[in-house]
Scaffold this active site. Structure first.
Site, short mmCIF file in Angstrom:
data_model
loop_
_atom_site.label_atom_id
_atom_site.label_comp_id
_atom_site.label_asym_id
_atom_site.label_seq_id
_atom_site.Cartn_x
_atom_site.Cartn_y
_atom_site.Cartn_z
N HIS A 205 39.69 37.27 21.79
CA HIS A 205 39.10 36.62 22.95
C HIS A 205 39.74 37.16 24.24
O HIS A 205 39.04 37.55 25.18
CB HIS A 205 39.28 35.10 22.85
CG HIS A 205 39.06 34.36 24.14
ND1 HIS A 205 37.81 34.18 24.67
CD2 HIS A 205 39.92 33.80 25.02
CE1 HIS A 205 37.92 33.51 25.81
NE2 HIS A 205 39.20 33.28 26.05
N ASP B 153 25.11 58.60 46.02
CA ASP B 153 25.49 58.30 44.63
C ASP B 153 27.00 58.26 44.58
O ASP B 153 27.67 58.39 45.61
CB ASP B 153 24.96 59.38 43.67
CG ASP B 153 24.84 58.84 42.23
OD1 ASP B 153 25.80 58.21 41.77
OD2 ASP B 153 23.78 59.03 41.61
N TRP C 182 46.93 38.69 23.13
CA TRP C 182 46.45 39.85 23.92
C TRP C 182 47.62 40.56 24.59
O TRP C 182 47.48 41.69 25.06
CB TRP C 182 45.40 39.42 24.94
CG TRP C 182 45.95 38.95 26.25
CD1 TRP C 182 46.35 37.69 26.55
CD2 TRP C 182 46.17 39.73 27.44
NE1 TRP C 182 46.82 37.63 27.84
CE2 TRP C 182 46.71 38.86 28.42
CE3 TRP C 182 45.96 41.06 27.78
CZ2 TRP C 182 47.06 39.30 29.70
CZ3 TRP C 182 46.30 41.48 29.07
CH2 TRP C 182 46.84 40.60 30.02
N SER D 292 38.62 55.26 30.19
CA SER D 292 37.42 54.87 30.92
C SER D 292 37.78 54.28 32.27
O SER D 292 37.19 54.62 33.30
CB SER D 292 36.62 53.88 30.08
OG SER D 292 35.73 53.16 30.87
N SER D 293 38.78 53.37 32.29
CA SER D 293 39.18 52.73 33.55
C SER D 293 39.73 53.74 34.53
O SER D 293 39.41 53.70 35.73
CB SER D 293 40.27 51.69 33.29
OG SER D 293 39.74 50.60 32.63
N HIS E 191 51.04 42.84 35.24
CA HIS E 191 50.88 42.05 36.46
C HIS E 191 49.93 42.70 37.46
O HIS E 191 49.01 42.04 37.93
CB HIS E 191 52.18 41.62 37.10
CG HIS E 191 51.89 40.44 37.99
ND1 HIS E 191 51.73 39.18 37.49
CD2 HIS E 191 51.54 40.38 39.28
CE1 HIS E 191 51.33 38.38 38.46
NE2 HIS E 191 51.21 39.07 39.56
N GLU F 195 47.57 44.47 36.65
CA GLU F 195 46.29 44.26 35.97
C GLU F 195 45.65 42.92 36.39
O GLU F 195 44.45 42.83 36.59
CB GLU F 195 46.51 44.29 34.45
CG GLU F 195 45.36 43.75 33.61
CD GLU F 195 44.17 44.68 33.56
OE1 GLU F 195 44.33 45.86 33.92
OE2 GLU F 195 43.08 44.21 33.18
N TYR G 263 45.93 41.53 39.22
CA TYR G 263 45.33 41.70 40.55
C TYR G 263 44.11 42.61 40.50
O TYR G 263 43.20 42.49 41.32
CB TYR G 263 46.39 42.19 41.55
CG TYR G 263 47.40 41.11 41.81
CD1 TYR G 263 47.06 40.03 42.62
CD2 TYR G 263 48.63 41.10 41.19
CE1 TYR G 263 47.94 38.99 42.81
CE2 TYR G 263 49.52 40.06 41.38
CZ TYR G 263 49.17 39.01 42.19
OH TYR G 263 50.04 37.98 42.38
N SER H 119 34.44 37.73 50.33
CA SER H 119 34.49 38.08 51.75
C SER H 119 33.16 38.61 52.26
O SER H 119 32.95 38.72 53.47
CB SER H 119 35.58 39.12 52.01
OG SER H 119 36.81 38.65 51.55
N HIS I 107 58.35 37.88 36.17
CA HIS I 107 58.17 36.41 36.18
C HIS I 107 57.40 35.96 34.94
O HIS I 107 57.31 34.77 34.67
CB HIS I 107 57.51 35.93 37.48
CG HIS I 107 56.08 36.33 37.66
ND1 HIS I 107 55.54 36.62 38.89
CD2 HIS I 107 55.07 36.49 36.79
CE1 HIS I 107 54.28 36.93 38.76
NE2 HIS I 107 53.96 36.87 37.49
N HIS I 108 56.84 36.92 34.18
CA HIS I 108 56.25 36.56 32.89
C HIS I 108 57.32 36.43 31.82
O HIS I 108 57.03 36.10 30.68
CB HIS I 108 55.25 37.64 32.45
CG HIS I 108 54.10 37.78 33.39
ND1 HIS I 108 52.93 37.08 33.26
CD2 HIS I 108 53.94 38.55 34.49
CE1 HIS I 108 52.10 37.40 34.23
NE2 HIS I 108 52.69 38.29 34.99
N THR J 109 48.16 35.77 49.96
CA THR J 109 47.04 35.10 49.29
C THR J 109 46.58 33.91 50.12
O THR J 109 45.38 33.67 50.28
CB THR J 109 47.46 34.64 47.89
OG1 THR J 109 48.20 35.70 47.27
CG2 THR J 109 46.27 34.30 47.05
N LYS K 94 44.38 34.90 52.99
CA LYS K 94 42.98 35.13 52.62
C LYS K 94 42.20 33.81 52.61
O LYS K 94 41.11 33.70 53.16
CB LYS K 94 42.90 35.79 51.25
CG LYS K 94 43.38 37.21 51.29
CD LYS K 94 43.02 37.93 50.02
CE LYS K 94 42.90 39.41 50.27
NZ LYS K 94 41.66 39.81 50.89
N ARG L 116 51.22 27.17 23.69
CA ARG L 116 49.95 27.88 23.58
C ARG L 116 49.88 28.60 22.24
O ARG L 116 50.88 28.73 21.53
CB ARG L 116 49.79 28.87 24.73
CG ARG L 116 50.83 29.96 24.77
CD ARG L 116 50.81 30.71 26.07
NE ARG L 116 49.72 31.68 26.11
CZ ARG L 116 49.73 32.81 26.84
NH1 ARG L 116 50.77 33.08 27.59
NH2 ARG L 116 48.72 33.62 26.83
#
Lengths: 553, 329
Positions: free
Chosen positions: A97, A126, A162, A190-191, A274, A276, A278, A289, A323-324, A349, A352, A471
Site C-alpha cells: 500500500h 512540447d 515501505w 523513470s523519476s 525526507h 521525497e 517534499y 497557488s 527526525h525520523h 511552510t 505559504k 503502527r
C-alpha cells in the site's frame, strides 16, 4: 519513429505558415495521417499531452489498487482479533500500500500534471525531450507489474514496511526482495529521467519575454521538485543496491554480525526519504497557488515570498532527515540539531499558508469544485503540519514515534494534503483537457463525501496513537477498538466515494457543458489562452509575453 | 501537550481569518476583489512571529531532552534484548535472566474464545522492577530491529543488532505497566508486548533473592539424568512459546521462510547437527541462535520434543548435561 518525423514536419510547416490568434488548427492534424493509431499511438507517442494523460490514467489505476490494499488493512483492523488475513499477508499489504501510493499514485500523478500543464503554462510546444518522455512513462508500468507480481511469488511480496529497514529487508526478507529492488530501480530511473526533462523544458522552452519570476508557481514548484528528485533518487538507488549485495553477494553493509551497520541504512533511506516527502507536496503547493487566486479573483499574495519559501523548504529538506530516527539512539547533539532544523521548516511552510489566506482575504470568492478541494487542502494540510510540529519536539517524539499518531500525521499531509491538491488540479484543468466542465453536482458530492470520509479515517488515528497503539500491527488491544472501528468506517466511505470521481471523469470526457478557452473567470495563466480542449499541438509559434501575459501571439 | 495548545491557538486565529473572508468576501455577496498582492511589513512580521514561538518551544524541549539522555548513576541495570518475537531481560551483575513472551492464548486471537481484559498485553514472565530507584535499560537485539516501549515511563528505545542503546526511568507507584514493540520486526510484531511489574523496594529485593536461588537450582537440575517423558512434557511447553511462531504448533512451518520440521533431515537425522542449529542458529536465515535464550534443560527438552513429536518418533533423547557441556565449550 514515424510519429516523430511527421511531428517535425508539422513543426516546420507551421513555422512557415501559421499566424494570428490560433495556436493550432485542424489542418495540422492532417500531417498526422501516417501516425500510428490505436494501441501503437499510445505506445509510441511523444506528445506531452498524450503522455500526461497516460501518467494520469496510470496513477489513477495505482490509486485504486493501493486503495484496495488499504481497505484490506482497514477490514482486518475493524475489530480486535484476526478475522480476514494472517499477519504475514497483512505486512505485505501495509508495505505494498505504501510503496504503490508513494511511487505509483502520488508521484506519477504530479508528473502527469507536469507533462500536461508545464508546456502550456510556459508557452512551449512540447517537453524538451519528447522521446525520453515516452521512455520515462513506459518504465513505470513495467516497474509496477514487477512489484505487484512479487505478491504471487513463493514467500510472498515485500513485508517489511515501505521504509524497508535492514536487516528485516535483507537477512530476514522473503526471496522476492531482489525483484522488489529491481522494480524500485526502474521506477527511480523513470523519476530521474522525468525530472531531467522537466528541468530542461522549464529552463529552455519558456516563451519569449517570460522571465523566471513570471512563471506560474506550479512551474516553479516543479522546477524545485525536479532538482530534489535528481539529488535524492540516486541515494535511494545506492541504498537498495547495497541491500541487493547484502542479500545476494555476501556483503555486510547493513549486517551487524558481519561488521555492518543497520542504522546506516536508515540514514541513507531518510536522506532520500525526507526530500521525497517534499517531492510529494511541493507541486501540490503549486496547484493550490494557481487555484486560490483564480477563484478569489485576486492576484496571488506574496508571489516572490512563495518562490523563496519553496526554495528554502527544498534546501532545508536535506537537513532534517534524522527526525525520523529520534528513537534509534542518536547522540544528544545530533538529536538537538535535527529537532531545531525540523522546527525551522515550519516557518516557510507557515508563510505559504498565510499567503494563501491573504490571497483570499478581500477577494471575490466563489466555490467551484477545484476551489473546494484547494480550501480543504489548506485546512487539512495545516492540521498535518501542526502534528508534524508536535512530532518535531524530540522528547515528545519518543512517545509518538512509530504509533498511529505518526500514521495520522503523514496521511493528513499526503491524502487530504497532496491527494486533495491533485484532485483540485484535475477538477481545475479537466475543462482544458476534455473541453467540458466536470458535472458540478457529482463533483460536489465527491468533495463532501471525501472530506467526511478522509477525516473520519485519519482523525481518530491521532487518538489511537496517543493512547499507545503502535503502527503496522495486524491486531490490537481492546482499548483501541472504538477508534479503529471509526477509522475503518471512514476508510470505506472515502474509498468508495472515489468511484464517484471515476464517474465524473468518464462523464466529463464524453460530454457535458462546453468550456470556453478560459474556463474559469479569474484564471490568467497561459494555458487558458489555448482552446478547450487543448489541441494536440499548441504554441507551435512561441507567443511574445510580458509579465507572464501574452502581448503578441 | 503545551505545543498542542499553541497549535490550537494558531489554528483558530489563521482559520478564523480564512473563515471570515470565506463568508464576507464571497462573490455571491457582490464582493469586489481588492488589488493588493504584496506587503513587505506583514510578510516579515509573519516570518518573525513564528520564529519567536518556535524559540519559546525549543527551550524547554532542549532541557527535557538533556535530562532524558542522562542515564548515569543508575541503581539497577537491565539489559533488554529483542528477539523475533519476545523480549529477554537480564539483571546485569545479578545473574538473573529470563525471556518474556505473549501469554494471550491463540484461541482468543482467532476469535474462538472470549478476549480477556489484557488481550495482547499480557506475558508469561513480566519484567519486575523496584519503585523509587533509577533503572537503566540497555537495549539491543539478536535479529532485526525492535523497539522497547512502555508509554507510562516515556521510554521508547530501538533495540538494534550490534548496538546498545540507553534509556532510564524512575517509577513512582507500584503496579503493572504495559507496552508493546514499536518497530516492525516481522510477522508477529503485533504480538510481543512488554509488561513491567513495579514492586516496593523491599518486596523487589526479596523477589530478586528468590529468583537468584531459582536460577542456581535449575543449573544444578541440568546435571541429573532426565527421562524421555519429562523432557517431552517440558519440550512441548518450550516449543509452544519459542518455536511455534515460525515452525507452527504442528511442526509444518511456513515454507520457504520457515521450513517444516516434520520428517526434516536435520530433525530426524544426525543429532549433533540438530543441536548445532538450535544452539547456534543458521546464518543468513531467520533461524536464531538459542544458546543465550534458553537454559540447557529447555534446549535439551525442545530438541527431544522435535525429534519425537508429529510422527518424527526417532525415540532419541538428549540429556541437559550434554547440552550444558557443549555450551561451556
Amino acid at each position: 519513429m514515424a510519429s516523430d518525423k511527421s511531428h517535425k514536419a508539422v513543426l516546420q510547416a507551421s513555422e512557415g505558415g501559421t499566424s494570428g490568434g490560433e495556436y493550432s488548427s485542424a489542418s495540422q492534424h492532417a500531417g498526422h495521417g501516417a501516425a500510428p493509431r490505436g494501441m501503437m499511438r499510445w505506445l509510441l507517442t511523444t506528445n506531452h499531452k498524450d503522455i500526461g494523460t497516460l501518467y494520469l490514467i496510470f496513477s489513477l489505476t495505482m490509486l485504486f489498487i493501493g486503495g484496495i490494499m488499504a481497505l484490506v488493512i482497514r477490514t482486518e483492523l475493524f475489530q480486535p482479533g484476526l478475522q480476514m488475513v494472517q499477519p504475514e499477508f497483512f505486512n505485505q499489504m501495509t508495505t505494498m500500500h505504501g510503496l504503490i501510493m508513494v511511487f505509483g499514485a502520488i508521484m506519477p500523478a504530479f508528473t502527469g500534471l507536469a507533462n500536461w500543464m508545464i508546456p502550456l503554462q510556459i508557452g512551449a510546444p512540447d517537453m524538451a525531450l519528447p522521446r525520453l518522455n515516452n521512455f520515462s512513462f513506459w518504465l513505470l508500468p513495467v516497474a509496477f507489474l514487477l512489484l505487484l507480481s512479487t505478491l504471487l511469488m513463493e514467500g510472498g511480496g515485500p513485508n517489511f514496511g515501505w521504509t524497508f529497514y535492514a536487516p528485516l529487508s535483507t537477512t530476514y526478507a522473503p526471496p522476492s526482495t531482489s525483484f522488489f529492488i529491481f522494480s524500485l530501480h526502474i521506477a527511480g530511473i523513470s523519476s530521474i529521467l522525468g525530472a531531467i526533462n522537466i528541468i530542461a523544458t522549464i529552463l529552455n522552452l519558456r516563451a519569449p519575454g517570460m522571465r523566471m519570476m513570471d512563471m506560474p508557481l506550479f512551474v516553479w514548484t516543479w522546477l524545485i521538485t525536479a532538482f530534489l528528485l535528481i539529488a535524492v533518487m540516486p541515494v535511494l538507488a545506492g541504498a537498495i543496491t547495497m541491500m541487493l549485495f547484502d542479500i545476494n553477494f555476501g556483503t555486510s553493509y547493513f549486517n551487524a554480525a558481519g561488521g555492518g551497520d543497520p542504522v546506516l541504512f536508515q540514514h541513507l533511506f531518510w536522506f532520500f526519504g525526507h526530500p521525497e516527502v517534499y517531492i510529494m507536496i511541493l507541486p501540490a503547493f503549486g496547484i493550490v497557488s494557481a487555484i486560490v487566486p483564480t477563484f478569489s479573483r485576486k492576484r496571488l499574495f506574496g508571489y516572490a515570498s512563495m518562490v523563496y519559501a519553496t526554495g528554502s523548504i527544498a534546501i532545508m529538506s536535506f537537513l532534517v532527515w534524522a527526525h525520523h530516527m529520534f528513537a534509534v539512539g542518536l547522540p544528544l547533539v545530533a538529536e538537538l540539531f535535527f529537532m531545531y532544523t525540523t522546527m525551522l521548516i515550519a516557518v516557510p511552510t507557515g508563510v505559504k499558508v498565510f499567503n494563501w489566506i491573504a490571497t483570499m482575504f478581500r477577494g471575490s470568492i466563489s466555490f467551484e469544485p477545484p476551489m473546494l478541494f484547494a480550501i480543504a487542502f489548506i485546512v487539512q494540510f495545516t492540521i498535518g503540519g501542526f502534528s508534524g510540529l508536535m512530532l518535531a519536539i524530540a522528547p515528545a517524539d519518543f512517545q509518538y514515534h512509530d504509533t498511529y499518531f505518526v500514521v495520522a500525521h503523514f496521511h493528513y499531509v499526503l491524502v487530504p494534503g497532496a491527494l486533495f491538491a491533485i484532485l483540485a488540479g484535475v477538477y481545475y484543468w479537466l475543462p482544458k483537457w476534455t473541453g467540458f466542465y466536470p458535472h458540478e453536482g457529482l463533483s460536489k458530492w465527491h468533495f463532501w463525501l471525501s472530506v467526511v470520509g478522509v477525516n473520519l479515517t485519519f482523525f481518530p488515528m491521532h487518538f489511537s496513537g496517543l493512547a499507545g497503539m503502535p503502527r503496522r500491527i495486524p491486531d490490537y488491544a481492546l482499548q483501541f477498538a472504538d477508534f479503529n472501528m471509526l477509522s475503518s468506517l471512514g476508510a470505506f466511505l472515502f474509498g468508495f466515494s472515489q468511484l464517484l470521481f471515476l464517474v465524473v471523469i468518464i462523464k466529463c470526457a464524453r460530454g457535458g457543458v462546453r468550456a470556453p478557452a478560459c474556463a474559469w473567470e479569474g484564471a490568467v495563466d497561459l494555458e487558458w489562452s489555448v482552446p478547450s480542449p487543448a489541441p494536440l499541438h499548441t504554441f507551435e509559434v512561441p507567443p511574445q509575453t510580458r509579465d507572464g501575459q501574452i502581448v503578441r501571439p | 501537550m503545551t505545543i498542542f495548545w499553541i497549535c490550537v491557538i494558531i489554528g483558530v486565529v489563521v482559520f478564523g481569518i480564512m473563515g471570515y473572508s470565506m463568508i464576507r468576501h464571497r462573490k455571491s455577496r457582490g464582493a469586489i476583489p481588492a488589488t493588493f498582492h504584496e506587503n513587505t511589513r506583514i510578510e516579515i512580521l509573519w516570518t518573525i512571529i513564528p520564529l519567536v514561538i518556535l524559540f519559546v518551544m525549543a527551550v524547554p524541549a532542549t532541557a527535557t531532552l538533556k535530562d532524558m539522555y542522562d542515564a548515569s548513576e543508575s541503581a539497577l541495570d537491565i539489559k533488554v534484548t529483542g528477539h523475533q518475537w519476545r523480549w529477554q531481560y537480564e539483571y546485569l551483575g545479578e545473574n538473573v535472566a529470563f525471556t518474556s513472551s505473549l501469554a494471550t492464548p491463540r484461541e482468543q486471537i482467532n476469535n474462538t474464545s472470549e478476549k480477556g481484559e489484557h488481550y495482547l498485553l499480557e506475558v508469561d514472565n513480566p519484567l519486575v522492577l523496584p519503585i523509587n530507584r533509577k533503572v537503566r535499560f540497555l537495549t539491543t537485539s539478536a535479529d532485526v530491529i525492535h523497539s522497547w516501549w512502555v508509554p507510562d515511563f516515556g521510554v521508547k528505545k530501538d533495540a538494534i543488532p550490534g548496538f546498545i542503546n540507553e534509556a532510564w526511568t524512575r517509577i513512582d507507584t507500584p503496579g503493572t505497566y504495559r507496552g508493546q514493540c514499536a518497530e516492525l520486526c516481522g510477522k508477529d510484531h503485533g504480538f510481543m508486548p512488554v509488561v513491567v511489574q513495579a514492586l516496593p523496594e523491599a518486596e523487589f529485593d526479596e523477589w530478586l533473592v528468590a529468583r537468584k536461588a531459582e536460577a542456581e537450582a535449575s543449573l544444578s537440575d541440568a546435571g541429573r539424568d532426565w527421562g524421555l517423558e519429562e523432557l517431552m512434557e517440558k519440550g512441548e511447553k518450550t516449543y509452544a512459546t519459542i518455536c511455534a511462531a515460525c515452525h507452527q504448533p504442528n511442526g509444518q512451518g511456513m515454507p520457504p521462510a520457515f521450513p517444516s520440521l516434520v520428517g526434516s533431515a536435520i530433525v530426524t537425522g544426525d543429532m549433533q547437527a540438530h543441536i548445532d542449529i538450535v544452539i547456534n542458529g543458521k546464518a543468513g536465515t531467520p533461524m536464531a541462535a538459542f544458546a543465550d535464550v534458553l537454559s540447557p534443560v529447555e534446549l535439551a527438552a525442545v530438541i527431544t520434543y522435535e525429534r519425537n513429536a508429529w510422527g518424527n518418533d526417532t525415540g532419541e533423547l538428549v540429556q541437559p548435561a550434554v547440552i550444558k557441556e557443549q555450551l561451556s565449550q
